[in-house]
Design a protein around this motif. Structure first.
Motif, PDB file in Angstrom:
ATOM      1  N   TYR A  64       6.981  -3.125   4.588  1.00  0.00           N
ATOM      2  CA  TYR A  64       8.251  -2.416   4.778  1.00  0.00           C
ATOM      3  C   TYR A  64       9.444  -3.319   4.449  1.00  0.00           C
ATOM      4  CZ  TYR A  64       6.327   1.763   7.073  1.00  0.00           C
ATOM      5  OH  TYR A  64       5.673   2.939   7.341  1.00  0.00           O
ATOM      6  N   LEU A  65       9.370  -4.580   4.846  1.00  0.00           N
ATOM      7  CA  LEU A  65      10.451  -5.517   4.520  1.00  0.00           C
ATOM      8  C   LEU A  65      10.585  -5.670   3.012  1.00  0.00           C
ATOM      9  CD1 LEU A  65      12.608  -7.614   5.218  1.00  0.00           C
ATOM     10  CD2 LEU A  65      10.772  -9.310   5.461  1.00  0.00           C
ATOM     11  N   MET A  66       9.456  -5.849   2.320  1.00  0.00           N
ATOM     12  CA  MET A  66       9.483  -5.985   0.868  1.00  0.00           C
ATOM     13  C   MET A  66      10.071  -4.737   0.214  1.00  0.00           C
ATOM     14  SD  MET A  66       5.707  -7.737   0.429  1.00  0.00           S
ATOM     15  CE  MET A  66       5.803  -8.107  -1.326  1.00  0.00           C
ATOM     16  N   CYS A  67       9.649  -3.569   0.690  1.00  0.00           N
ATOM     17  CA  CYS A  67      10.146  -2.310   0.126  1.00  0.00           C
ATOM     18  C   CYS A  67      11.653  -2.177   0.321  1.00  0.00           C
ATOM     19  CB  CYS A  67       9.443  -1.128   0.779  1.00  0.00           C
ATOM     20  SG  CYS A  67       7.688  -0.968   0.389  1.00  0.00           S
ATOM     21  N   ASP A  68      12.115  -2.450   1.537  1.00  0.00           N
ATOM     22  CA  ASP A  68      13.534  -2.274   1.834  1.00  0.00           C
ATOM     23  C   ASP A  68      14.404  -3.252   1.049  1.00  0.00           C
ATOM     24  OD1 ASP A  68      12.665  -0.341   3.510  1.00  0.00           O
ATOM     25  OD2 ASP A  68      13.325  -1.277   5.376  1.00  0.00           O
ATOM     26  N   MET A  69      13.891  -4.459   0.817  1.00  0.00           N
ATOM     27  CA  MET A  69      14.646  -5.423   0.015  1.00  0.00           C
ATOM     28  C   MET A  69      14.695  -4.982  -1.446  1.00  0.00           C
ATOM     29  SD  MET A  69      13.751  -9.158   1.612  1.00  0.00           S
ATOM     30  CE  MET A  69      15.261  -9.877   0.969  1.00  0.00           C
ATOM     31  N   LEU A  70      13.606  -4.425  -1.922  1.00  0.00           N
ATOM     32  CA  LEU A  70      13.582  -3.946  -3.307  1.00  0.00           C
ATOM     33  C   LEU A  70      14.539  -2.790  -3.528  1.00  0.00           C
ATOM     34  CD1 LEU A  70       9.786  -3.950  -4.311  1.00  0.00           C
ATOM     35  CD2 LEU A  70      11.599  -5.282  -5.356  1.00  0.00           C
ATOM     36  N   MET A  71      14.676  -1.934  -2.532  1.00  0.00           N
ATOM     37  CA  MET A  71      15.412  -0.684  -2.725  1.00  0.00           C
ATOM     38  C   MET A  71      16.831  -0.725  -2.191  1.00  0.00           C
ATOM     39  SD  MET A  71      12.494   2.181  -1.989  1.00  0.00           S
ATOM     40  CE  MET A  71      12.346   1.736  -0.265  1.00  0.00           C
ATOM     41  N   ILE A  72      17.292  -1.902  -1.757  1.00  0.00           N
ATOM     42  CA  ILE A  72      18.640  -1.988  -1.217  1.00  0.00           C
ATOM     43  C   ILE A  72      19.651  -1.495  -2.258  1.00  0.00           C
ATOM     44  CG2 ILE A  72      19.047  -4.371  -1.972  1.00  0.00           C
ATOM     45  CD1 ILE A  72      20.455  -4.821   0.750  1.00  0.00           C
ATOM     46  N   ASN A  73      20.520  -0.596  -1.830  1.00  0.00           N
ATOM     47  CA  ASN A  73      21.569   0.001  -2.688  1.00  0.00           C
ATOM     48  C   ASN A  73      21.014   0.899  -3.791  1.00  0.00           C
ATOM     49  OD1 ASN A  73      23.571  -1.413  -1.242  1.00  0.00           O
ATOM     50  ND2 ASN A  73      23.335  -3.202  -2.569  1.00  0.00           N
ATOM     51  N   ALA A  74      19.702   1.196  -3.774  1.00  0.00           N
ATOM     52  CA  ALA A  74      19.141   2.073  -4.806  1.00  0.00           C
ATOM     53  C   ALA A  74      19.572   3.518  -4.567  1.00  0.00           C
ATOM     54  CB  ALA A  74      17.618   1.977  -4.804  1.00  0.00           C
ATOM     55  N   ASN A  75      19.749   4.260  -5.639  1.00  0.00           N
ATOM     56  CA  ASN A  75      20.131   5.668  -5.550  1.00  0.00           C
ATOM     57  C   ASN A  75      19.080   6.497  -6.282  1.00  0.00           C
ATOM     58  OD1 ASN A  75      21.301   8.178  -5.488  1.00  0.00           O
ATOM     59  ND2 ASN A  75      23.206   7.585  -6.478  1.00  0.00           N
ATOM     60  N   PHE A  76      18.262   7.196  -5.500  1.00  0.00           N
ATOM     61  CA  PHE A  76      17.192   7.988  -6.098  1.00  0.00           C
ATOM     62  C   PHE A  76      17.562   9.466  -6.199  1.00  0.00           C
ATOM     63  CE2 PHE A  76      15.194   4.360  -3.987  1.00  0.00           C
ATOM     64  CZ  PHE A  76      14.440   3.846  -5.020  1.00  0.00           C
ATOM     65  N   ALA A  77      18.739   9.802  -5.708  1.00  0.00           N
ATOM     66  CA  ALA A  77      19.105  11.214  -5.612  1.00  0.00           C
ATOM     67  C   ALA A  77      19.872  11.738  -6.824  1.00  0.00           C
ATOM     68  CB  ALA A  77      19.939  11.437  -4.347  1.00  0.00           C
ATOM     69  N   LYS A  78      20.046  10.901  -7.854  1.00  0.00           N
ATOM     70  CA  LYS A  78      20.749  11.372  -9.049  1.00  0.00           C
ATOM     71  C   LYS A  78      19.960  12.504  -9.703  1.00  0.00           C
ATOM     72  CE  LYS A  78      22.888   6.926 -10.240  1.00  0.00           C
ATOM     73  NZ  LYS A  78      22.952   5.849 -11.268  1.00  0.00           N
ATOM     74  N   GLU A  79      20.672  13.548 -10.104  1.00  0.00           N
ATOM     75  CA  GLU A  79      19.993  14.691 -10.700  1.00  0.00           C
ATOM     76  C   GLU A  79      19.280  14.331 -11.993  1.00  0.00           C
ATOM     77  OE1 GLU A  79      22.618  17.950 -11.162  1.00  0.00           O
ATOM     78  OE2 GLU A  79      23.061  18.148  -9.028  1.00  0.00           O
ATOM     79  N   ASP A  80      19.867  13.390 -12.743  1.00  0.00           N
ATOM     80  CA  ASP A  80      19.294  13.018 -14.025  1.00  0.00           C
ATOM     81  C   ASP A  80      18.389  11.788 -13.921  1.00  0.00           C
ATOM     82  OD1 ASP A  80      21.329  11.290 -13.417  1.00  0.00           O
ATOM     83  OD2 ASP A  80      22.066  11.127 -15.483  1.00  0.00           O
ATOM     84  N   ALA A  81      18.049  11.368 -12.681  1.00  0.00           N
ATOM     85  CA  ALA A  81      17.247  10.153 -12.495  1.00  0.00           C
ATOM     86  C   ALA A  81      15.849  10.339 -13.080  1.00  0.00           C
ATOM     87  CB  ALA A  81      17.148   9.807 -11.011  1.00  0.00           C
ATOM     88  N   ALA A  82      15.426   9.357 -13.860  1.00  0.00           N
ATOM     89  CA  ALA A  82      14.081   9.402 -14.430  1.00  0.00           C
ATOM     90  C   ALA A  82      13.066   9.034 -13.358  1.00  0.00           C
ATOM     91  CB  ALA A  82      13.989   8.421 -15.603  1.00  0.00           C
TER      92      ALA A  82
END
Length: 593
Positions: A195-213
């Motif tokens: 969980y720590l590794m995942c959260d560090m990887l995804m910090i500030n990530a935005n997955f909710a963009k409509e055009d996100a691949a």
């Protein structure tokens, strides 16, 4: 339910369910040796998991099979009927198998043959088919079927999630490993660390963009694929509609089989789970990914893969291992290089390494050149020291390396070191070597330190009020990890004390040869004048031998000087102690009289 509550509940359920399953070993005693129990139990758990997933659509699959069995292409119809990318057309269930003990071998073989080819491939990789013969010849097959038909052996996906099932598998693998003294727990990483590794990887990530691949995730040493599953789970908490594709490679046939089975059940593409040695037989030679998350083996030699690895090293930039090769006794930095080669231009990687990757190897050596390659490309974003005793199979210091191909502007040219060795909650009961947990509160503090990216010490009192957790952050320039290694020569003197010359130049006395490591951000000549010449006025630098090295002296960076107690205070304490001891001795002798 918080992540801490989930970890505790799941941990309890996993232990209970795995213990019940492992009790099947009682039926195997005699026909199998203890170190062979896993050869039966692990594949049977996979089969039972498939069985329980398919049970609700059994009649529908049988009906469709009667209609399409004459067709050359029928897999699509059968998968649609089963609701999964696999199926079984035999019509058998474990209850039906149990009801006919006289024909158990023939019926069980028919049941296995009824599976789709992707399931057959998994069981073949796990070398299960010879075990059917052995169990039948030993009159064990019927009892094993009965054991897995028991109520407490149910594995319906509604009751046990994919993540939880993965941890049950890994608990069983740990027991299997321990039964023949393999490195217990070598195959898996606890959920709190993941969980720590995942959260560090995804910090500030935005997955909710409509055009996100679709986001792609890769694990080069996936074990039973729990890092991939947890990463997908964490992304879903940010965006339930995010499209995620998981890829992994694994060399152990049992854990590979389980990973592929898990992917089938979760509805992913099982072809993304590939079998083979990552170092010598890369199954993703042209692929790159958004995220890489991995805990590769460390302290394991790579002699077996040496021919292929060394050949790829000679390819330079065209191969994965061009920057350098570590000592053959430890291949973990090869996995580090492999992961970097698999990242997209904006990709990020979290990978576990032990302390040797920080500092082993002199200037110009393979490990030093690997560090140089990473740091000079400005890919090393942060390193986090985890608490000791965070893993099941080792209590040594371990680190998460955060590699980012596209650093944020404010991180460019810098590396963050985070000392989280004192950021943990003690476990009430240890599991193997794991005696501490990185709880949600601890994880949030580490993520805060990483997110703020500045020199600061962070402290919080644990919610239980019993102790304080500490997380220290330091930001350093890339150049601060590099150094010039210079060779300092002194002239050879004859018996009269005169400098020996050759072609107008002094001959170096090899017995007086010395080296100095000079920080990259310091002028070599200035350093030489200040630190060497005052003590050896006739010395010079052999510039042809100067090398650049890189090391990450993590412990030294966080060293805090503690003022020594004054000598007078120490003496006073000793005298008081002596006086107390003498009084006790005098009383003892007086009592004897």
């Amino acid at each position: 339910m918080t992540s801490d509550e989930k970890i505790k509940v799941v941990g309890s359920n996993i232990q209970e369910k795995a213990s019940l399953i492992w009790n099947v070993a009682n039926s195997l005693y005699g026909a199998y040796k203890p170190h062979e129990y896993g050869l039966v139990i692990l594949p049977m758990v996979v089969i039972k998991r498939f069985h329980d997933c398919l049970l609700p659509t059994l009649d529908k699959v049988s009906e469709v099979y009667r209609k399409v069995k004459h067709l050359e292409v029928k897999e699509g119809f059968l998968c649609q009927a089963s609701g999964y990318s696999f199926y079984n057309t035999s019509g058998f269930t474990f209850e039906k198998l149990k009801s006919d003990p006289e024909n158990i071998k023939a019926n069980f073989e028919a049941y296995i043959r009824g599976f789709s080819e992707n399931v057959i491939d998994i069981l073949d990789k796990m070398n299960f088919f010879p075990q059917i013969e052995h169990m039948a010849d030993s009159h064990l097959l019927y009892q094993v079927i009965c054991d897995f038909t028991a109520v407490n052996a149910d594995m319906y996906p509604e009751k046990i999630s994919a993540v939880d099932m993965g941890y049950i598998f890994e608990n069983l693998i740990q027991r299997f490993s321990e039964s023949y003294n393999e490195e217990a727990g070598a195959h898996f990483t606890s959920r709190d660390v993941i969980y720590l590794m995942c959260d560090m990887l995804m910090i500030n990530a935005n997955f909710a963009k409509e055009d996100a691949a679709a986001k792609t995730i890769y694990d080069m040493a996936m074990g039973t694929s729990q890092m991939l599953t947890c990463m997908e789970e964490r992304i879903r908490t940010l965006d339930t509609n995010a499209e995620i594709l998981c890829f992994g490679q694994e060399i152990n046939p049992f854990t590979f089989g389980i990973a592929k089975a898990d992917m089938l059940i979760r509805g992913g593409n099982p072809e993304n789970m590939r079998f083979g040695d990552t170092l010598s037989d890369d199954k993703f030679p042209t692929d790159t990914f958004d995220y890489c998350i991995s805990n590769p083996p460390f302290g394991i030699d790579w002699k077996r893969e040496a021919t292929q690895v060394e050949a790829e090293h000679k390819l330079g930039d065209k191969g994965r291992f061009g920057p350098g090769l570590p000592a053959k006794s430890d291949g973990q930095m090869l996995f580090l290089l492999n992961g970097i080669s698999k990242l997209k231009d904006h990709g990020r990687m979290a990978i576990i390494q032990n302390g040797s990757s920080l500092f082993t190897g002199d200037a110009g050596s393979g490990p030093s050149e690997i560090r140089r390659h990473i740091i000079e490309h400005d890919w090393l974003d942060a390193i986090v020291q985890l608490p000791n005793d965070s893993f099941y199979n080792t209590g040594i210091a371990t680190y998460i390396w955060l590699i980012t191909k596209d650093k944020p502007k404010e991180h460019l040219g810098y590396v963050q070191l985070i000392d989280a060795s004192k950021c943990f909650e003690p476990r009430r009961k240890s599991i193997g070597n794991k005696r501490v947990d990185i709880s949600e509160q601890c994880r949030n503090l580490i993520i805060k330190a990483y997110g703020e990216y500045r020199n600061k010490n962070y402290e919080e009192v644990l919610e239980n009020g019993k102790s304080t957790i500490v997380c220290k952050s330091k930001i350093l320039k890339n150049e601060s990890f590099g150094y010039h290694k210079i060779v300092v020569e002194s002239p050879k003197l004859d018996e009269n004390g005169t400098v020996t010359m050759q072609k107008g130049k002094p001959i170096a006395d090899t017995s007086k040869r010395d080296t100095e490591n000079i920080p990259l951000d310091e002028d070599i000549e200035e350093y030489f004048k200040r630190e060497v010449l005052p003590y050896r006025s006739d010395a010079w630098i052999d510039k042809s031998k100067t090398k650049i090295g890189y090391e990450i002296p993590f412990t030294r960076m966080f060293y805090e000087y503690k003022k020594l107690e004054p000598a007078a205070d120490i003496e006073k304490r000793i005298r008081e102690r002596e006086k107390s001891l003498m009084q006790k001795l005098q009383k003892l002798f007086a009592d004897d009289e």
